[in-house]
Design an enzyme around this catalytic site. Structure first.
Site, PDB file in Angstrom:
ATOM      1  N   ARG A  22       0.822  -1.219   0.000  1.00 53.66           N
ATOM      2  CA  ARG A  22       0.000   0.000   0.000  1.00 53.66           C
ATOM      3  C   ARG A  22       0.850   1.260   0.000  1.00 53.66           C
ATOM      4  O   ARG A  22       0.524   2.240  -0.671  1.00 53.66           O
ATOM      5  CB  ARG A  22      -0.862   0.056   1.272  1.00 53.66           C
ATOM      6  CG  ARG A  22      -2.077  -0.832   1.230  1.00 53.66           C
ATOM      7  CD  ARG A  22      -2.913  -0.652   2.499  1.00 53.66           C
ATOM      8  NE  ARG A  22      -3.944  -1.672   2.518  1.00 53.66           N
ATOM      9  CZ  ARG A  22      -4.039  -2.633   3.424  1.00 53.66           C
ATOM     10  NH1 ARG A  22      -3.181  -2.702   4.436  1.00 53.66           N
ATOM     11  NH2 ARG A  22      -4.999  -3.528   3.352  1.00 53.66           N
ATOM     12  N   GLU A  33       7.497 -18.730   1.309  1.00 58.93           N
ATOM     13  CA  GLU A  33       6.812 -19.506   2.345  1.00 58.93           C
ATOM     14  C   GLU A  33       7.108 -20.982   2.070  1.00 58.93           C
ATOM     15  O   GLU A  33       6.895 -21.454   0.958  1.00 58.93           O
ATOM     16  CB  GLU A  33       5.312 -19.219   2.291  1.00 58.93           C
ATOM     17  CG  GLU A  33       4.425 -20.220   2.992  1.00 58.93           C
ATOM     18  CD  GLU A  33       4.670 -20.342   4.502  1.00 58.93           C
ATOM     19  OE1 GLU A  33       5.000 -19.328   5.143  1.00 58.93           O
ATOM     20  OE2 GLU A  33       4.566 -21.479   5.016  1.00 58.93           O
ATOM     21  N   PRO A  42      -1.764 -21.316  13.607  1.00 61.59           N
ATOM     22  CA  PRO A  42      -1.965 -22.665  14.153  1.00 61.59           C
ATOM     23  C   PRO A  42      -3.108 -22.748  15.148  1.00 61.59           C
ATOM     24  O   PRO A  42      -3.541 -23.848  15.486  1.00 61.59           O
ATOM     25  CB  PRO A  42      -0.628 -22.977  14.831  1.00 61.59           C
ATOM     26  CG  PRO A  42      -0.016 -21.652  15.115  1.00 61.59           C
ATOM     27  CD  PRO A  42      -0.525 -20.706  14.084  1.00 61.59           C
ATOM     28  N   CYS A  43      -3.636 -21.598  15.574  1.00 62.86           N
ATOM     29  CA  CYS A  43      -4.638 -21.579  16.644  1.00 62.86           C
ATOM     30  C   CYS A  43      -5.871 -22.417  16.323  1.00 62.86           C
ATOM     31  O   CYS A  43      -6.602 -22.820  17.221  1.00 62.86           O
ATOM     32  CB  CYS A  43      -5.083 -20.149  16.928  1.00 62.86           C
ATOM     33  SG  CYS A  43      -3.829 -18.922  16.574  1.00 62.86           S
ATOM     34  N   TYR A  62      -6.308 -15.101   4.062  1.00 63.93           N
ATOM     35  CA  TYR A  62      -6.432 -14.955   2.618  1.00 63.93           C
ATOM     36  C   TYR A  62      -5.561 -16.015   1.955  1.00 63.93           C
ATOM     37  O   TYR A  62      -4.556 -16.440   2.518  1.00 63.93           O
ATOM     38  CB  TYR A  62      -5.955 -13.565   2.162  1.00 63.93           C
ATOM     39  CG  TYR A  62      -6.811 -12.432   2.672  1.00 63.93           C
ATOM     40  CD1 TYR A  62      -8.103 -12.227   2.192  1.00 63.93           C
ATOM     41  CD2 TYR A  62      -6.314 -11.561   3.631  1.00 63.93           C
ATOM     42  CE1 TYR A  62      -8.876 -11.180   2.663  1.00 63.93           C
ATOM     43  CE2 TYR A  62      -7.090 -10.499   4.110  1.00 63.93           C
ATOM     44  CZ  TYR A  62      -8.374 -10.326   3.616  1.00 63.93           C
ATOM     45  OH  TYR A  62      -9.141  -9.284   4.085  1.00 63.93           O
ATOM     46  N   VAL A  81      13.499 -21.136   2.076  1.00 62.61           N
ATOM     47  CA  VAL A  81      14.766 -20.411   2.103  1.00 62.61           C
ATOM     48  C   VAL A  81      15.784 -21.277   2.838  1.00 62.61           C
ATOM     49  O   VAL A  81      15.550 -21.678   3.984  1.00 62.61           O
ATOM     50  CB  VAL A  81      14.607 -19.041   2.786  1.00 62.61           C
ATOM     51  CG1 VAL A  81      15.966 -18.349   2.906  1.00 62.61           C
ATOM     52  CG2 VAL A  81      13.630 -18.176   2.002  1.00 62.61           C
ATOM     53  N   ALA A 291      -0.746 -14.758  17.811  1.00 60.86           N
ATOM     54  CA  ALA A 291      -1.105 -14.128  16.542  1.00 60.86           C
ATOM     55  C   ALA A 291      -1.392 -12.620  16.626  1.00 60.86           C
ATOM     56  O   ALA A 291      -0.958 -11.876  15.740  1.00 60.86           O
ATOM     57  CB  ALA A 291      -2.286 -14.866  15.912  1.00 60.86           C
ATOM     58  N   ARG A 432     -12.055  -2.643  43.476  1.00 64.87           N
ATOM     59  CA  ARG A 432     -12.410  -2.065  44.767  1.00 64.87           C
ATOM     60  C   ARG A 432     -11.797  -2.859  45.905  1.00 64.87           C
ATOM     61  O   ARG A 432     -11.296  -2.293  46.882  1.00 64.87           O
ATOM     62  CB  ARG A 432     -13.934  -2.044  44.905  1.00 64.87           C
ATOM     63  CG  ARG A 432     -14.423  -1.105  45.994  1.00 64.87           C
ATOM     64  CD  ARG A 432     -15.917  -1.187  46.156  1.00 64.87           C
ATOM     65  NE  ARG A 432     -16.305  -2.473  46.718  1.00 64.87           N
ATOM     66  CZ  ARG A 432     -17.571  -2.859  46.882  1.00 64.87           C
ATOM     67  NH1 ARG A 432     -18.557  -2.075  46.486  1.00 64.87           N
ATOM     68  NH2 ARG A 432     -17.849  -4.035  47.409  1.00 64.87           N
TER      69      ARG A 432
END
Lengths: 441, 441
Positions: A22, A33, A42-43, A62, A81, A291, A432
């Site tokens: 953006r 990736e 992973p949650c 997405y 990588v 996350a 309190r």
């Protein structure tokens, strides 16, 4: 054209990529990736394992295609990588069995965390971590009957719930005196432990010695368990092997970064579960591999690479999990942690209800607040309840981040309508009690 | 022995009495309450009318006997104060048909609010306000079939839900363009209005002209409605006739008090719905007649009469209500209100979900945040959703009270677990939209 390479397409990496896109439409942004999924978390794996959904694409906020087509980000999945050279500014990537070199001007390192391993191997030993493996693991686990879970932290109890719901016989083995002992103090942890123990075979104070027979036998310092498979959930560690000799590593073992997510090497950024931060309360390094933090670190890294000046304020350590009808949350430091940092504390626990006494369906809710004794500043909150835990936890995160005192918190103008609260909110009562010593409505 | 007289045994009065008793064990504390109930709150009446409970003692947090026996407070129910003379420090009380005089050293005025009346009489016209009348009104309303409700504020829609659940045919007549128009801006109010309109006959933009035939005919500027009874819910006003010529009255029409709840006359305090306060955002007088504020004002008055030094910080105007599955909350100022105070605003609305996309039972939640344009300080929040509205609203009350900016709010470390949230909390997204202009996860 400036080139940004992002290693790791999880929450932090993809958030950063989107913001750079953006803010710098002309920057060339490539994400490598190693799995087939991006913007994954992973949650959801325990709930997938429970069978609450079947479409593994739902793990992704997405898809890779969305990022490529809609956001013009060069996302390369199944691209691992293998080498990073920060001096010559090159990464070496294995794509389709082929090694390729890429140069970069900016690098973002967002490789996340990985499960800690035990010293045992076998095709019936499972680590539940990456959504890309969730289908395989689920298929295997569903085929077994008796399953050992090693570790009584968040993932351990979530997997226990999930597998029990599938009709499995579970034995949950935990080294600590009570469950969630890194998240809760014993007074609150005991409440969760009693609940879990009422539904699941639980072995506390037992240390793992070994897992043998491919995962079919678990040996602890107190017993031996014959099972069909073993799930290991003993925690995670930052996944930083690629760069650990080239970047400054923090006290927590994760990559050090400043509050702009800049590492020790110029134009190299780090964000997400591979990165440490500063704890807002203790001012000490802290590592919060969840996350929401990863996403916000990605936001900060992306904005700063994109030319803005955005500061990450640090972490307070918010965690939340669920076991059956109990929602369990913590933010700030526990009393145990405070002790380690030599912070003198006072605390208050209030047991309350979520609805007016006459309104049907009222649930239990228990709040523990911790304040620094000298200043009465709120530094920690632990909540166990059956509804309206999340929002109260988020409120406490805000309260702790801004340094409210117990009195400030008491005077927060909470809402009241009988179907969703009592006149005195449980948090108000706990505040309190902290500054007046008095409980009750 | 010092003598404290408290006029009005509602939330503020009884809270104050309890704190004075703790702090000054030797002070003589007498509470005069005109009805048979103390520590009562009208908020439960719609749910009583709906038939969700039958025991009217449940309206009381504690009974008169509890206060008398356990807290050693001299509570006199059915005791109507008829005169107050602040100069000679005397009140005249009608008890059991008999008038008696009492002297005081300290006075707390906590007589609450009363419904605004229309210019009509009849035994089929009902004002729903005091729990002591709830049984009578319920019995009557249950005997009717078609009922008009005048007023589309909080009480109006709560009574509409309650009576509809009893099988009544309701016509809800509201002067405004949309429901809850004092609580919500039109964009959020429209969402609630559409929901109510889908279930109840709703007449908007209609002003009441008269109610005739004992409550059986409602005439507006646009129509005439034949009904069996009329419920009037056009708002409340401070109940201050007893002292309005002896105490300073504030701009809002309620009793003026300083931040220690001291009125304009020495040793005379005021607290609760009869008392005005200062709005923390606008710094202008404001009147927030809801139980949590009343309780906290009572706490402040009681502590100060008891010899402590406690400051009431002012109000932000938190409100919350429910219509069917919608929970509707607001805190801080609306954009409409901001305009009246010449505050330039920016706002953001985010429609989101309460659970991960793959987790069953996810509900809608919509958040509107309002910030002061110059400073980006958050000054208002409106939330409509089906779960986890209350906690988020309380969080926003805290955020507004302490002057968080949109960026501060974005960086609050919210919790995430799939059964109760999305990774990006709806509040976080709204904060981000405010300062970045970008929506989406």
């Amino acid at each position: 054209m400036e080139r940004l390479i992002i290693i790791g397409g999880g929450a932090a990496g993809m958030t950063a990529a989107s913001w750079v896109r953006r803010l710098k439409p002309n920057m060339h942004v490539t994400v490598f990736e190693s799995t087939k999924m991006v913007s994954h978390a992973p949650c959801g794996i325990p709930y997938f394992t429970e069978g609450l959904f079947d479409d593994e694409n739902l793990f992704m906020t997405y898809t890779p295609e969305y990022f490529i087509e809609k956001r013009k980000i060069n996302v390369k999945t199944n691209s691992k990588v293998e080498e990073v050279d920060l001096r010559s500014r090159i990464v070496v990537v294995r794509e389709n069995q082929e090694k390729r070199k890429y140069e970069f001007d900016y690098l973002l390192f967002s490789t996340g965390a990985r499960p800690k391993k035990i010293n045992a191997e076998g095709d019936r030993i499972f680590y539940v971590h990456h959504p890309a493996e969730a289908s395989y693991i689920r298929q295997k686990l569903w085929s077994f009957n008796r399953i050992a879970i090693i570790g009584g932290g968040i993932l351990g109890i979530e997997m226990a719930e999930a597998l029990r719901a599938r009709g499995k016989k579970i034995v949950l083995i935990h080294r600590g005196r009570y469950l969630l002992n890194k998240m809760l103090d014993e007074d609150m942890g005991k409440i969760v432990t009693d609940k879990v123990e009422s539904e699941i075979e639980l072995k506390l104070n037992e240390s793992l010695v070994s897992v043998i027979e491919e995962g079919r036998v678990v040996i602890t310092d107190k017993g031996k368990y014959d099972v069909d498979a073993t799930v290991v959930a003993i925690g995670v560690e930052p996944n930083i092997d690629l760069v650990k000799d080239q970047l400054k590593i923090g006290q927590t073992g994760a990559i050090w970064a400043d509050n702009h997510m800049r590492t020790s090497v110029e134009n190299v950024y780090a964000a997400g579960d591979s990165t440490e931060s500063i704890n807002i309360i203790t001012k000490k390094p802290d590592w919060v591999p969840f996350a929401p933090v990863a996403n916000k670190m990605g936001f900060v890294a992306g904005n700063n690479i994109g030319g803005k000046d955005v500061t990450f304020p640090g972490v307070v350590g918010t965690m939340i999990t669920k076991f059956e009808e109990f929602i369990i949350g913590k933010t700030g430091v526990t009393e145990n942690e405070a002790k380690r940092y030599n912070i003198k504390t006072v605390s208050a626990i209030v047991h309350h209800k979520t609805r007016a006494r006459y309104y049907p369906g009222s649930k239990d809710i228990i709040v523990k607040l911790i304040a620094e004794a000298d200043t009465m500043r709120i530094i920690g909150a632990q909540i166990v309840g059956e509804e309206e835990v999340l929002g109260r936890l988020n409120m406490m995160a805000a309260v702790i981040q801004k340094g409210f005192t117990a009195e400030d918190l008491f005077f927060v103008e909470t809402g009241y309508v009988p179907p969703v609260n009592r006149v005195w909110d449980v948090v108000t009562l706990a505040a309190r009690k902290l500054f007046s010593g008095i409980s009750g409505e």
